[in-house]
Scaffold this active site. Structure first.
Site, PDB file in Angstrom:
ATOM      1  N   ASP A   7      -1.594  -1.148  -3.917  1.00 21.15           N
ATOM      2  CA  ASP A   7      -1.913  -0.373  -5.126  1.00 21.15           C
ATOM      3  C   ASP A   7      -0.738  -0.378  -6.106  1.00 21.15           C
ATOM      4  O   ASP A   7       0.340  -0.900  -5.805  1.00 21.15           O
ATOM      5  CB  ASP A   7      -2.321   1.062  -4.746  1.00 21.15           C
ATOM      6  N   ASP A  10      -5.284 -18.800  -4.997  1.00 24.40           N
ATOM      7  CA  ASP A  10      -6.414 -19.680  -4.690  1.00 24.40           C
ATOM      8  C   ASP A  10      -5.989 -20.884  -3.853  1.00 24.40           C
ATOM      9  O   ASP A  10      -6.830 -21.716  -3.501  1.00 24.40           O
ATOM     10  CB  ASP A  10      -7.040 -20.222  -5.992  1.00 24.40           C
ATOM     11  N   ASP A  44      -8.239 -16.187 -16.966  1.00 19.76           N
ATOM     12  CA  ASP A  44      -8.985 -16.811 -15.882  1.00 19.76           C
ATOM     13  C   ASP A  44      -9.974 -17.859 -16.407  1.00 19.76           C
ATOM     14  O   ASP A  44     -10.665 -17.616 -17.398  1.00 19.76           O
ATOM     15  CB  ASP A  44      -9.761 -15.684 -15.173  1.00 19.76           C
ATOM     16  N   ASP A  93      -4.467  -9.947 -15.919  1.00 21.59           N
ATOM     17  CA  ASP A  93      -5.330 -11.098 -15.677  1.00 21.59           C
ATOM     18  C   ASP A  93      -6.668 -10.839 -16.359  1.00 21.59           C
ATOM     19  O   ASP A  93      -7.401  -9.928 -15.964  1.00 21.59           O
ATOM     20  CB  ASP A  93      -5.501 -11.240 -14.155  1.00 21.59           C
ATOM     21  N   ASP A 138      -4.454   3.626   2.703  1.00 23.82           N
ATOM     22  CA  ASP A 138      -5.868   3.231   2.796  1.00 23.82           C
ATOM     23  C   ASP A 138      -6.029   1.749   3.154  1.00 23.82           C
ATOM     24  O   ASP A 138      -7.134   1.223   3.185  1.00 23.82           O
ATOM     25  CB  ASP A 138      -6.631   3.578   1.509  1.00 23.82           C
ATOM     26  N   GLU A 166      -5.855 -20.494 -17.477  1.00 23.25           N
ATOM     27  CA  GLU A 166      -6.183 -21.306 -16.303  1.00 23.25           C
ATOM     28  C   GLU A 166      -7.173 -22.384 -16.744  1.00 23.25           C
ATOM     29  O   GLU A 166      -8.256 -22.069 -17.207  1.00 23.25           O
ATOM     30  CB  GLU A 166      -6.801 -20.434 -15.203  1.00 23.25           C
ATOM     31  N   ASN A 181      -0.689   4.601  -0.082  1.00 19.65           N
ATOM     32  CA  ASN A 181      -1.401   5.815   0.354  1.00 19.65           C
ATOM     33  C   ASN A 181      -2.132   5.656   1.682  1.00 19.65           C
ATOM     34  O   ASN A 181      -2.969   6.480   2.037  1.00 19.65           O
ATOM     35  CB  ASN A 181      -2.380   6.267  -0.749  1.00 19.65           C
ATOM     36  N   ASP A 202       0.849  -1.190   0.000  1.00 15.48           N
ATOM     37  CA  ASP A 202       0.000   0.000   0.000  1.00 15.48           C
ATOM     38  C   ASP A 202       0.887   1.243   0.000  1.00 15.48           C
ATOM     39  O   ASP A 202       1.886   1.287   0.719  1.00 15.48           O
ATOM     40  CB  ASP A 202      -0.883  -0.021   1.257  1.00 15.48           C
TER      41      ASP A 202
END
Ligand code: GLC
Length: 540
Positions: A33, A318, A203, A102, A29, A245, A27, A25
């Site tokens: 990002d 996953d 995907d 992706d 939050d 995938e 920023n 991260d």
């Protein structure tokens, strides 16, 4: 540095998978990002990887953490802007690193403009972008089940119709039978190609040819036709890396998906090995003797040699963490993480490293209230309804749940593991005080340097890329050993995948070999220490 203009550059590449929400991260939050990823490119370059696969960063309501896309052409504000994406592509490229996006082409979010239009009426041009069947509220077209629990059909009273969703109701499946859908998707892919991406991960791509009336999802009747068209209209001939995938792939199918003529993909993610330790569902554990795993790997190595290409992975977003699953996340955490790394990186194919794997990150047995994944939450509900106790349901989720892989990346021993200055969207694993990148970089004996060395060796010795595969001692329950021969070199990989000493006699062919890598100092000869692994090389 690889030149991505070279044909089949991806055969020599090692790809690093990033789960953007949990990587870095910038920023405060609490959510990772794109600027955060940019700030860690030097770390990734030091590791030596050639490309980054980013899990979806497109606009999304996040019902399934970005695998529910509401706008394929926009970056979700949570991750940054289109300018940030361009900066990432540029900055990564300056370090010899390509970016893979992706693509979720099987379904969209229910908040995608196409689906909102589709809901307006049967005559709306977007209605046919999705899969509908007439019916009655209490009578779905058939009994198909959604992957995340409940029926695969959801009733829309205003239309008097059901729509099909293989995953959550918030992820309606696109109707690939409609040529307009396919053309929209191809145009979007071409737009991302124009931005300079190095490739794509696709995907659940083997579900796009589905026939819900026949209750067929994977490997449907029109699948190969759609895949060839997708290739032709987009990345075919563009020298990108593409990985589909394909949970439904066996060796024969994988050979077609990754055929050297480049008519479909560079390679696929297949899951045969990843399913060996589960029963009817992922929540049912099944013992997996080592010989079963070794023979399955051997069949894929031999089955694709010279006529296809393997992807190599122990982890992804996953799957549970490999040290917790097939290694030892206690006393032998470091040694087992290294042994598993050697066992995988000696194989033929393109290795994928999932963020934190290079640190030996472990599963995170969080209480129910800290679970974030839609699949785990629904599974808890369904397992309880099926009569399991709270403890049984939680044990299954702790063993296989996807949240294990999705905890924030552990950068330091400091607050929130250096992942965020705010409140992380998902709890940081408390073991970050011990397991973190800062500590790993400072310790030349850490898991990180084993991965770095393995990546460098793959670049240096062509046998890693070209060699064939012979499994040694197939019935040995502790040792995974194999020989790769090719390009005038022979490579021997040996890994004791157990916490007990194991006998292993060096084959004559390697009597005068060089040790390329050893995870616990010079090998003793004859006997492997618990979780010890090594690579040997002879050259003609
Ligand atoms: C793939 C993704 C998974 C996602 C699912 C539905 O299996 O890897 O994270 O939930 O597809 O898009």
């Amino acid at each position: 540095m690889l030149d991505r203009k070279d044909k089949d550059w991806w055969k020599r590449a090692v790809i690093y998978q990033i789960y953007p929400k949990s990587f870095q991260d910038s920023n405060g939050d609490g959510v990772g990002d794109l600027p955060g990823i940019i700030s860690r490119l030097d770390y990734l370059q030091a590791l030596g990887v050639d490309a980054l696969w980013l899990c979806p960063v497109f606009a999304s309501p996040q019902a399934d953490n970005g695998y529910d896309i509401s706008d394929y052409r926009a970056i979700d504000p949570m991750f940054g802007t289109m300018e940030d994406m361009r900066a990432l592509i540029r900055e990564a490229d300056a370090r010899g690193i390509g970016i893979l996006l992706d693509l979720v082409l099987n379904h969209t979010s229910d908040r995608h403009r196409w689906f909102r239009e589709a809901l307006k009426g049967r005559d709306n041009p977007f209605h046919d972008y999705y899969i509908w069947r007439d019916g009655r509220p209490d009578m779905p077209p058939n009994g198909m089940k959604a992957t995340f629990g409940g029926p695969a059909w959801t009733w829309v009273p205003e239309l008097g119709q059901y729509y099909f969703h293989q995953f959550a109701p918030q992820q309606p499946d696109l109707n690939w039978e409609n040529p307009a859908v396919r053309q929209e998707l191809y145009a979007m892919i071409r737009a991302w190609m124009a931005e300079g991406v190095a490739g794509f991960r696709l995907d659940v791509i083997d579900q796009i040819g589905k026939d819900p009336d026949l209750q067929v999802t994977a490997n449907g009747p029109r699948l190969m036709e759609f895949l060839r068209e997708l290739n032709r209209e987009t990345f075919g001939g563009a020298n990108l890396v593409t990985v589909g995938e394909a949970w439904g792939a066996d060796v024969a199918r994988a050979r077609r998906y990754s055929a050297p003529d480049g008519s479909i993909f560079s390679m696929v993610f297949q899951f045969e090995q990843m399913l060996l330790d589960q029963g009817d569902s992922k929540w049912e554990a099944k013992p997996m003797p080592l010989p079963v795993l070794k023979k399955s790997i051997a069949r894929w190595q031999q089955g694709l040699h010279g006529c296809g290409w393997n992807s190599l992975f122990w982890n992804n977003h996953d799957l549970p963490r490999i040290v917790s699953r097939w290694g030892d996340d206690g006393e032998y955490r470091v040694q087992s993480a290294k042994a598993l790394a050697v066992a995988l990186h000696g194989l033929q194919g393109t290795p994928y490293i999932y963020q934190g794997e290079e640190l030996g990150m472990t599963n995170a047995p969080y209480p129910a209230e800290d679970l974030r994944d839609i699949e785990s939450r629904n599974a808890y509900r369904d397992l309880r309804a099926a009569g399991r106790t709270d403890a049984e349901a939680m044990a299954a989720i702790h063993r296989m749940g996807r949240d294990n892989a999705r905890t924030p990346m552990q950068w330091s021993a400091g607050a929130n593991a250096g992942f965020t200055a705010g409140t992380p969207w998902m709890r940081v694993n408390p073991n970050h005080v011990e397991i973190n990148a800062e500590a790993a970089l400072a310790d030349l004996d850490s898991v990180f340097y084993t991965y770095r060395d393995l990546i460098a060796l793959r670049k240096r010795y062509p046998v890693f890329v070209q060699g064939d595969f012979t499994l040694l001692c197939p019935d040995d329950g502790q040792v995974f050993a194999y020989v790769r021969r090719g390009a005038g070199q022979s490579l021997l990989a040996v890994a004791n995948l157990s916490g007990r000493p194991a006998a292993f006699a060096l084959p004559d062919e390697f009597a005068a070999s060089r040790v390329l890598l050893a995870t616990q100092g010079p090998p003793a000869g004859g006997l492997l220490r618990p979780w010890e692994a090594a690579l040997y090389l002879t050259e003609q």
